[in-house]
Enzyme design. Structure first.
Site, PDB file in Angstrom:
ATOM      1  N   HIS A 118       2.151   3.022   1.650  1.00 10.59           N
ATOM      2  CA  HIS A 118       2.252   2.113   2.681  1.00 10.59           C
ATOM      3  C   HIS A 118       0.781   1.361   2.844  1.00 10.59           C
ATOM      4  O   HIS A 118       0.770   0.171   2.935  1.00 10.59           O
ATOM      5  CB  HIS A 118       2.291   3.045   4.295  1.00 10.59           C
ATOM      6  CG  HIS A 118       2.110   2.246   5.381  1.00 10.59           C
ATOM      7  ND1 HIS A 118       1.062   2.183   6.331  1.00 10.59           N
ATOM      8  CD2 HIS A 118       3.153   1.526   6.195  1.00 10.59           C
ATOM      9  CE1 HIS A 118       1.506   1.321   7.281  1.00 10.59           C
ATOM     10  NE2 HIS A 118       2.632   0.893   6.967  1.00 10.59           N
TER      11      HIS A 118
ATOM     12  N   ASP B 119       6.266  -0.803   7.181  1.00 11.00           N
ATOM     13  CA  ASP B 119       6.447   0.141   8.308  1.00 11.00           C
ATOM     14  C   ASP B 119       7.607   0.674   8.238  1.00 11.00           C
ATOM     15  O   ASP B 119       7.671   2.026   8.015  1.00 11.00           O
ATOM     16  CB  ASP B 119       6.116  -0.623   9.593  1.00 11.00           C
ATOM     17  CG  ASP B 119       4.759  -0.995   9.878  1.00 11.00           C
ATOM     18  OD1 ASP B 119       3.875  -0.690   8.892  1.00 11.00           O
ATOM     19  OD2 ASP B 119       4.351  -1.405  11.039  1.00 11.00           O
TER      20      ASP B 119
END
EC number: 3.1.1.4
Length: 137
Positions: A63, A105
């Site tokens: 991420h 996300d």
């Protein structure tokens, strides 16, 4: 530094991207993003260094790398549109910047969901002193 991330989440309220990311995490894992993922391993939370400690921490590493590739945007603050549909998260922006943030996300939330059974409480509030060998994206 992780405390700053927690404070940022609280200050952002319902308008910020971190709040949206937290809702995605809750949807895919059933866990609170703030309580379970804001200070986990070497990469979950503000900043990140070292080697990911387990599959959950690797989700955070990936991420962070994804956010690093989103140029000219503010991934932690920009608000994007998304929806939950039949167990999936669907990003809905036409704006390439907002869509890219949403996809980062979304991928992380899915990763957390796929690895929820490997979540290990010993990595919660993990000391950064154990995070030494830094991996490259």
């Amino acid at each position: 530094m992780r405390t700053l991330w927690i404070v940022a989440v609280c200050l952002i309220g319902v308008e910020g991207n971190l709040f949206q990311f937290g809702k995605m995490i809750k949807y895919k894992t059933g866990k609170s993003a703030l309580l379970s993922y804001s200070a986990y391993g070497c990469y979950c939370g503000w900043g990140g260094q070292g080697k990911p400690q387990d599959p959950t921490d690797r989700c955070c590493f990936v991420h962070d790398c994804c956010y690093g590739r989103v140029n000219g945007c503010n991934p932690k603050m920009d608000t994007y549109s998304y929806s939950f549909l039949n167990g999936d998260i669907v990003c809905g922006d036409d704006d390439p910047c907002l869509r890219a943030i949403c996809e980062c996300d979304r991928a992380a939330a899915i990763c957390f969901g796929e690895n929820v059974n490997t979540y290990d409480k010993k990595y919660k509030y993990y000391s950064s002193s154990h995070c030494t060998e830094t991996e490259q994206c």
